[in-house]
Design an enzyme around this catalytic site. Structure first.
Site, PDB file in Angstrom:
ATOM      1  N   GLU A   1       0.826  -1.212   0.000  1.00  0.00           N
ATOM      2  CA  GLU A   1       0.000   0.000   0.000  1.00  0.00           C
ATOM      3  C   GLU A   1       0.859   1.261   0.000  1.00  0.00           C
ATOM      4  O   GLU A   1       0.370   2.349  -0.264  1.00  0.00           O
ATOM      5  CB  GLU A   1      -0.980  -0.005   1.185  1.00  0.00           C
ATOM      6  CG  GLU A   1      -0.357  -0.021   2.576  1.00  0.00           C
ATOM      7  CD  GLU A   1       0.073  -1.413   3.047  1.00  0.00           C
ATOM      8  OE1 GLU A   1       0.385  -2.279   2.212  1.00  0.00           O
ATOM      9  OE2 GLU A   1       0.108  -1.610   4.285  1.00  0.00           O
TER      10      GLU A   1
ATOM     11  N   CYS B   1      16.659  -6.184   0.444  1.00  0.00           N
ATOM     12  CA  CYS B   1      16.784  -7.334   1.350  1.00  0.00           C
ATOM     13  C   CYS B   1      18.177  -7.925   1.246  1.00  0.00           C
ATOM     14  O   CYS B   1      18.572  -8.728   2.088  1.00  0.00           O
ATOM     15  CB  CYS B   1      15.729  -8.374   1.054  1.00  0.00           C
ATOM     16  SG  CYS B   1      15.908  -9.044  -0.580  1.00  0.00           S
TER      17      CYS B   1
HETATM   18  P1  NAD Z   1       5.903  -5.696   5.408  1.00  0.00           P
HETATM   19  O1  NAD Z   1       6.023  -7.061   5.995  1.00  0.00           O
HETATM   20  O2  NAD Z   1       5.553  -4.582   6.306  1.00  0.00           O
HETATM   21  O3  NAD Z   1       4.787  -5.687   4.248  1.00  0.00           O
HETATM   22  C1  NAD Z   1       4.813  -6.622   3.197  1.00  0.00           C
HETATM   23  C2  NAD Z   1       3.379  -6.873   2.720  1.00  0.00           C
HETATM   24  O4  NAD Z   1       2.634  -7.469   3.775  1.00  0.00           O
HETATM   25  C3  NAD Z   1       2.634  -5.612   2.305  1.00  0.00           C
HETATM   26  O5  NAD Z   1       1.898  -5.903   1.130  1.00  0.00           O
HETATM   27  C4  NAD Z   1       1.729  -5.319   3.494  1.00  0.00           C
HETATM   28  O6  NAD Z   1       0.509  -4.739   3.090  1.00  0.00           O
HETATM   29  C5  NAD Z   1       1.481  -6.699   4.077  1.00  0.00           C
HETATM   30  N1  NAD Z   1       1.367  -6.684   5.554  1.00  0.00           N
HETATM   31  C6  NAD Z   1       2.132  -5.977   6.418  1.00  0.00           C
HETATM   32  N2  NAD Z   1       1.773  -6.265   7.698  1.00  0.00           N
HETATM   33  C7  NAD Z   1       0.776  -7.168   7.618  1.00  0.00           C
HETATM   34  C8  NAD Z   1      -0.001  -7.863   8.580  1.00  0.00           C
HETATM   35  N3  NAD Z   1       0.182  -7.672   9.878  1.00  0.00           N
HETATM   36  N4  NAD Z   1      -0.942  -8.718   8.146  1.00  0.00           N
HETATM   37  C9  NAD Z   1      -1.132  -8.934   6.835  1.00  0.00           C
HETATM   38  N5  NAD Z   1      -0.423  -8.303   5.872  1.00  0.00           N
HETATM   39  C10 NAD Z   1       0.519  -7.445   6.257  1.00  0.00           C
HETATM   40  O7  NAD Z   1       7.279  -5.421   4.639  1.00  0.00           O
HETATM   41  P2  NAD Z   1       7.771  -4.061   3.949  1.00  0.00           P
HETATM   42  O8  NAD Z   1       8.120  -3.080   5.007  1.00  0.00           O
HETATM   43  O9  NAD Z   1       6.834  -3.674   2.867  1.00  0.00           O
HETATM   44  O10 NAD Z   1       9.109  -4.568   3.235  1.00  0.00           O
HETATM   45  C11 NAD Z   1      10.376  -4.556   3.840  1.00  0.00           C
HETATM   46  C12 NAD Z   1      10.736  -5.932   4.353  1.00  0.00           C
HETATM   47  O11 NAD Z   1      10.699  -6.868   3.276  1.00  0.00           O
HETATM   48  C13 NAD Z   1      12.157  -5.995   4.894  1.00  0.00           C
HETATM   49  O12 NAD Z   1      12.136  -6.749   6.074  1.00  0.00           O
HETATM   50  C14 NAD Z   1      12.930  -6.718   3.794  1.00  0.00           C
HETATM   51  O13 NAD Z   1      14.072  -7.419   4.238  1.00  0.00           O
HETATM   52  C15 NAD Z   1      11.890  -7.655   3.281  1.00  0.00           C
HETATM   53  N6  NAD Z   1      12.204  -8.118   1.938  1.00  0.00           N
HETATM   54  C16 NAD Z   1      12.661  -9.381   1.815  1.00  0.00           C
HETATM   55  C17 NAD Z   1      13.014  -9.853   0.554  1.00  0.00           C
HETATM   56  C18 NAD Z   1      13.555 -11.235   0.394  1.00  0.00           C
HETATM   57  O14 NAD Z   1      13.713 -11.669  -0.730  1.00  0.00           O
HETATM   58  N7  NAD Z   1      13.832 -11.950   1.458  1.00  0.00           N
HETATM   59  C19 NAD Z   1      12.873  -9.022  -0.568  1.00  0.00           C
HETATM   60  C20 NAD Z   1      12.382  -7.726  -0.379  1.00  0.00           C
HETATM   61  C21 NAD Z   1      12.038  -7.282   0.887  1.00  0.00           C
END
Ligand code: NAD
Length: 499
Positions: free
Chosen positions: A193, A298
């Site tokens: 979002e 990441c």
């Molecule tokens: P996030 O976990 O906050 O959000 C990711 C997705 O999950 C979003 O679409 C969000 O709407 C949804 N979401 C968030 N909280 C939720 C909940 N409680 N219940 C249901 N859905 C929920 O992550 P972010 O801040 O958008 O991204 C950064 C994170 O992603 C970092 O920790 C990074 O390391 C990780 N990441 C990992 C990789 C990998 O390949 N391992 C790649 C890119 C990013």
């Protein structure tokens, strides 16, 4: 719905966007009935770009129903025909690469070069998925007993969905979607979002490919939307990328609801520098890894473990490089690093820098509260170096997800590997050396899924899986390549006698 220009400065190929953003369900752009909408802001300026709906359960249901209905014909469409849409998509992505890259920079903050690089990896995944007629083949053995043949075929799983994070608004969906649809599945994407505009652009291109109704669907939203995906009976497989806490919760809930699930989580990526490493090359690669995308990869380096005498030449040089990095609005020429995603994120990172010094680290370069011309309302932090970080402290273990590099000095490569293996994450680790024996030892012993040797960001090409371990990944099959083919197909074994 009104359409507005996102760029106010008259740049060519101006990205445009609707307000509020619509969903794309059953090949129609639909206004969401959501009561709650969030502002989508430019992290470099604080300017509101558009509003995104937090779509209710009912809209996920509509998308899942459309995708399930489309799946009947789509799985019967020969793979060689299914991939023709991907060839068209590849060409459209190439033609529109600059427009999409500008959109990524506007909503995510990274530099234009970084945004272009992100889309190149997205396109590469489309290219690999075009090989599905070969990649999806099964195996067979004639005469397992006289006159009896046995073979294994792969069939699509059904309706699949992706839940994406903010830091790669374009690329991450492409670790999954091209493989899913090429294998005969139908698809739903729920973008972050915080950065939902890029997927609008991508879905406008998917629409132009002429894909049949319901094969790909876009539903914007937040937690309720995700919950509806995790529990919907028609959705059979879920790919998630985001923070570890979210990944764990989503893995548990999706699995409890009988879904096939792969969840990529967070990271705390270390680089090891041996005394025999090439100093200039190592410093440049470290800076690119730690400060590229403002540390919001990441696969960003978050720790450097210098071994023995490497400490002497590394510490001062990385401090110089960090101090001289050009920070600003990623749309401008010559900018090497943009802002972080939100004011909350900036404050969290500033707090973690303080916590690192409270634990005893020396703040060798302090990037907090910078003065960036034109960036007064942006979420800027300059590159920051925490020297002599306490290896047992919290900050050496916590994902910062900002342009902050912690330095830990150790005596031997064994000390460094032991420290790495004691961490809870396993996304990436890299070694800088001229010694083949040290490189082999490191590659062999590190409990980490993505390894770099004289590489700062060891991101797998699309034709290899993206291979996090430990708390960086929950599941079995990773994104991209042959893992994606395994994830998006189910195996059927047939034993046959005709005599
Ligand atoms: P996030 O976990 O906050 O959000 C990711 C997705 O999950 C979003 O679409 C969000 O709407 C949804 N979401 C968030 N909280 C939720 C909940 N409680 N219940 C249901 N859905 C929920 O992550 P972010 O801040 O958008 O991204 C950064 C994170 O992603 C970092 O920790 C990074 O390391 C990780 N990441 C990992 C990789 C990998 O390949 N391992 C790649 C890119 C990013």
């Amino acid at each position: 719905m009104p359409e507005t220009n996102l760029l106010k400065n008259g740049t060519s190929a101006v990205p445009t966007v609707q307000t509020p953003l619509p969903n794309y369900i059953d090949n129609e752009w639909q206004k969401s009935t959501a009561n709650e909408l969030l502002d989508v802001t430019n992290p470099a300026t604080g300017e509101v770009l558009t509003r995104v709906p937090l779509s209710p359960t009912e809209e996920v249901h509509q998308a899942a129903t459309a995708a399930a209905a489309a799946g009947h014909e789509w799985r019967r469409t020969p793979a060689v025909q299914r991939i023709q849409y991907l060839f068209t998509l590849k060409n459209l992505l190439e033609e529109n690469l600059d427009d999409i890259a500008k959109t990524i920079t506007l909503e995510c903050g990274k530099t234009l070069d970084e945004a272009r690089g992100e889309m190149r990896r997205a396109i590469e995944n489309v290219e690999v998925a075009c090989g599905i007629p070969t990649l999806m083949q099964g195996t067979n053995l004639e005469d397992i007993a006289t006159g009896i043949d046995e073979f294994m075929i792969r069939q699509p799983v059904g309706v699949c969905a992706a839940i994406a994070p903010f830091n790669f608004p374009g690329m991450i969906t492409f670790w999954f979607l091209p493989y899913a649809i090429a294998c005969g599945n139908t698809y739903i994407v729920k973008p972050s979002e915080k950065v939902p505009i890029t997927m609008q652009k991508v879905f406008q291109l998917l629409e132009q490919t002429g894909l049949p109704k319901g094969v790909v669907n876009l539903v914007n939203g937040g937690r309720e939307t995700v919950d509806a995906i995790l529990t919907h009976p028609d959705i059979r497989a879920i790919s998630f990328v985001g923070a570890t806490a979210t990944a764990k919760a989503i893995y548990a809930k999706a699995a409890a609801n009988g879904k096939r699930v792969q969840c990529q989580g967070g990271a705390k990526n270390p680089l090891i520098v041996l005394p025999d490493a090439d100093p200039e090359f190592t410093i440049n690669a470290t800076a690119e890894s730690a400060f590229g995308c403002a540390g919001q990869r990441c696969l960003a380096a978050s720790l450097t473990l210098t071994v023995g005498a490497a400490r002497n030449w590394f510490t001062e040089a990385i401090a110089d490089t960090a101090t001289n990095r050009v920070v600003g609005n990623g749309l401008e020429d010559g900018i090497e690093m943009g802002p972080v995603i939100t004011p909350e994120s900036r404050k969290r990172i500033e707090g973690l820098i303080q916590a690192g010094t409270d634990e005893g680290a020396q703040l060798l370069v302090d990037g907090r509260y910078p003065s960036i011309p034109g960036g007064e309302n942006g979420n800027f932090i300059r590159p920051t170096i925490l020297n002599n970080l306490n290896p047992q402290g919290e900050i050496a273990k916590t994902e910062i997800f900002g342009p902050v590099l912690g330095l830990i000095h150790v005596e031997t490569i064994d000390d460094a590997i032991e420290l790495i293996n004691s961490g809870s994450y396993g996304n990436m680790a890299c070694l800088f050396t001229r010694s083949g024996a040290s490189a082999r030892k490191f590659r062999y012993e590190a409990e980490i899924g993505n390894i770099g040797i004289n590489i700062g960001v060891a991101a797998p090409m699309a034709f290899f899986p993206f291979s996090g371990w430990k708390d960086s990944f929950f599941g079995d099959l990773h994104g991209q390549s042959w893992d994606a083919v395994d994830f998006f197909t189910q195996k059927k074994v047939v034993v046959e006698r005709w005599v």
